[in-house]
Design a protein around this motif. Sequence first.
Motif, PDB file in Angstrom:
ATOM      1  N   ARG A   7     -11.336  -2.351   4.046  1.00 38.87           N
ATOM      2  CA  ARG A   7      -9.901  -2.031   3.849  1.00 38.87           C
ATOM      3  C   ARG A   7      -9.826  -0.734   3.096  1.00 38.87           C
ATOM      4  O   ARG A   7      -9.096  -0.008   3.515  1.00 38.87           O
ATOM      5  CB  ARG A   7      -9.218  -3.114   2.730  1.00 38.87           C
ATOM      6  N   SER A   8     -10.906  -0.567   1.964  1.00 36.87           N
ATOM      7  CA  SER A   8     -10.964   0.768   1.565  1.00 36.87           C
ATOM      8  C   SER A   8     -11.215   2.087   2.588  1.00 36.87           C
ATOM      9  O   SER A   8     -10.692   2.950   2.651  1.00 36.87           O
ATOM     10  CB  SER A   8     -11.931   0.910   0.199  1.00 36.87           C
ATOM     11  N   ILE A   9     -12.222   1.511   3.543  1.00 29.69           N
ATOM     12  CA  ILE A   9     -12.577   2.631   4.396  1.00 29.69           C
ATOM     13  C   ILE A   9     -11.238   2.768   5.314  1.00 29.69           C
ATOM     14  O   ILE A   9     -10.958   4.050   5.587  1.00 29.69           O
ATOM     15  CB  ILE A   9     -13.699   2.111   5.267  1.00 29.69           C
ATOM     16  N   ALA A  10     -10.724   1.890   5.600  1.00 32.93           N
ATOM     17  CA  ALA A  10      -9.409   1.989   6.652  1.00 32.93           C
ATOM     18  C   ALA A  10      -8.305   2.841   5.927  1.00 32.93           C
ATOM     19  O   ALA A  10      -7.827   3.816   6.540  1.00 32.93           O
ATOM     20  CB  ALA A  10      -8.990   0.444   6.904  1.00 32.93           C
ATOM     21  N   THR A  11      -8.178   2.511   4.748  1.00 35.65           N
ATOM     22  CA  THR A  11      -7.155   3.319   3.913  1.00 35.65           C
ATOM     23  C   THR A  11      -7.227   4.740   4.085  1.00 35.65           C
ATOM     24  O   THR A  11      -6.403   5.727   4.313  1.00 35.65           O
ATOM     25  CB  THR A  11      -7.009   2.907   2.391  1.00 35.65           C
ATOM     26  N   GLU A  12      -8.469   5.081   3.642  1.00 35.17           N
ATOM     27  CA  GLU A  12      -9.069   6.438   3.481  1.00 35.17           C
ATOM     28  C   GLU A  12      -8.746   7.241   5.076  1.00 35.17           C
ATOM     29  O   GLU A  12      -8.501   8.313   5.110  1.00 35.17           O
ATOM     30  CB  GLU A  12     -10.493   6.462   3.173  1.00 35.17           C
ATOM     31  N   LEU A  13      -9.171   6.492   6.181  1.00 40.29           N
ATOM     32  CA  LEU A  13      -9.325   7.068   7.415  1.00 40.29           C
ATOM     33  C   LEU A  13      -7.799   7.099   7.778  1.00 40.29           C
ATOM     34  O   LEU A  13      -7.393   8.320   8.461  1.00 40.29           O
ATOM     35  CB  LEU A  13      -9.889   6.310   8.279  1.00 40.29           C
ATOM     36  N   ILE A  14      -6.956   6.239   7.431  1.00 37.14           N
ATOM     37  CA  ILE A  14      -5.462   6.412   7.697  1.00 37.14           C
ATOM     38  C   ILE A  14      -5.020   7.544   7.073  1.00 37.14           C
ATOM     39  O   ILE A  14      -4.165   8.190   7.608  1.00 37.14           O
ATOM     40  CB  ILE A  14      -4.835   5.222   7.460  1.00 37.14           C
ATOM     41  N   THR A  15      -5.275   7.616   6.027  1.00 36.33           N
ATOM     42  CA  THR A  15      -4.827   8.908   5.186  1.00 36.33           C
ATOM     43  C   THR A  15      -5.176  10.361   5.822  1.00 36.33           C
ATOM     44  O   THR A  15      -4.405  11.219   5.796  1.00 36.33           O
ATOM     45  CB  THR A  15      -5.373   9.100   3.895  1.00 36.33           C
ATOM     46  N   GLY A  16      -6.319  10.195   6.669  1.00 33.90           N
ATOM     47  CA  GLY A  16      -6.648  11.453   7.340  1.00 33.90           C
ATOM     48  C   GLY A  16      -6.109  11.373   8.934  1.00 33.90           C
ATOM     49  O   GLY A  16      -6.950  12.013   9.649  1.00 33.90           O
ATOM     50  N   ASN A  17      -5.197  10.564   9.234  1.00 31.03           N
ATOM     51  CA  ASN A  17      -4.380  10.359  10.382  1.00 31.03           C
ATOM     52  C   ASN A  17      -5.298  10.010  11.341  1.00 31.03           C
ATOM     53  O   ASN A  17      -5.117  10.349  12.490  1.00 31.03           O
ATOM     54  CB  ASN A  17      -3.874  11.984  10.748  1.00 31.03           C
TER      55      ASN A  17
END
Length: 218
Positions: free
Chosen positions: A13-23
């Motif tokens: 989930r943490s990785i997903a959140t970071e990647l989503i922040t990067g569009n």
Amino acid sequence: MRVAIAGAGAVGRSIATELITGNHDVMLIERDSKQFEPHTVEQAEWVLADACELSSLEDAQLHTCDVVIAATGDDKVNLVVSLLAKTEFAVRRVVARVNSPHNEWLFTEAWGVDVAVSTPRVLAAMVEEAVSIGGLVQLLTLRQGQANLVELTLPEDTELAGTPVRDVDLPRDAALVAILRGGRVIVPQADDPLEGGDELLFVASGNVEGEIRKAFGS
């Protein structure tokens, strides 16, 4: 970029959140219904399925992903996911989480792994990097051990202060890719001078790390 993450635990989930922040476009694949919580990362696509089953990955259209991250807490699962992603779906880049240092030797190209991230190794490297001055610290292994991301911090009283980057005698299979200085990230140019306290980041093959130390007098 479309990224599939196998394992929707705290790490996934943490990785997903970071990647989503990067569009980036993210799909989380989780087989445990107790950890299937789409509300925790609402912008991601969630799939309740076993990422070790070929049919599940086919239904999830894994072939549309540019990157697959095997981020479960089980090394066996991460290896199977990596192998399927690379051999069955021709995913261009596969990143796998290594939970046990004893299993690190398995995470190679033979299992479809492009980048293996060992949690214990990274944590140990971060501790070593925080206290090490003048020593070379390995931060990350790239391309199945063909190269490493390594860091070296120059002493404040280094004799290399003022020396241009071009005058440092680096070995052939090593590249200085960044200088961290006073909160800045500097992409080094030939004429840039070194300063005491600089944190130097290199990409280098393992067999030349000793030559890097020698070049910087450590």
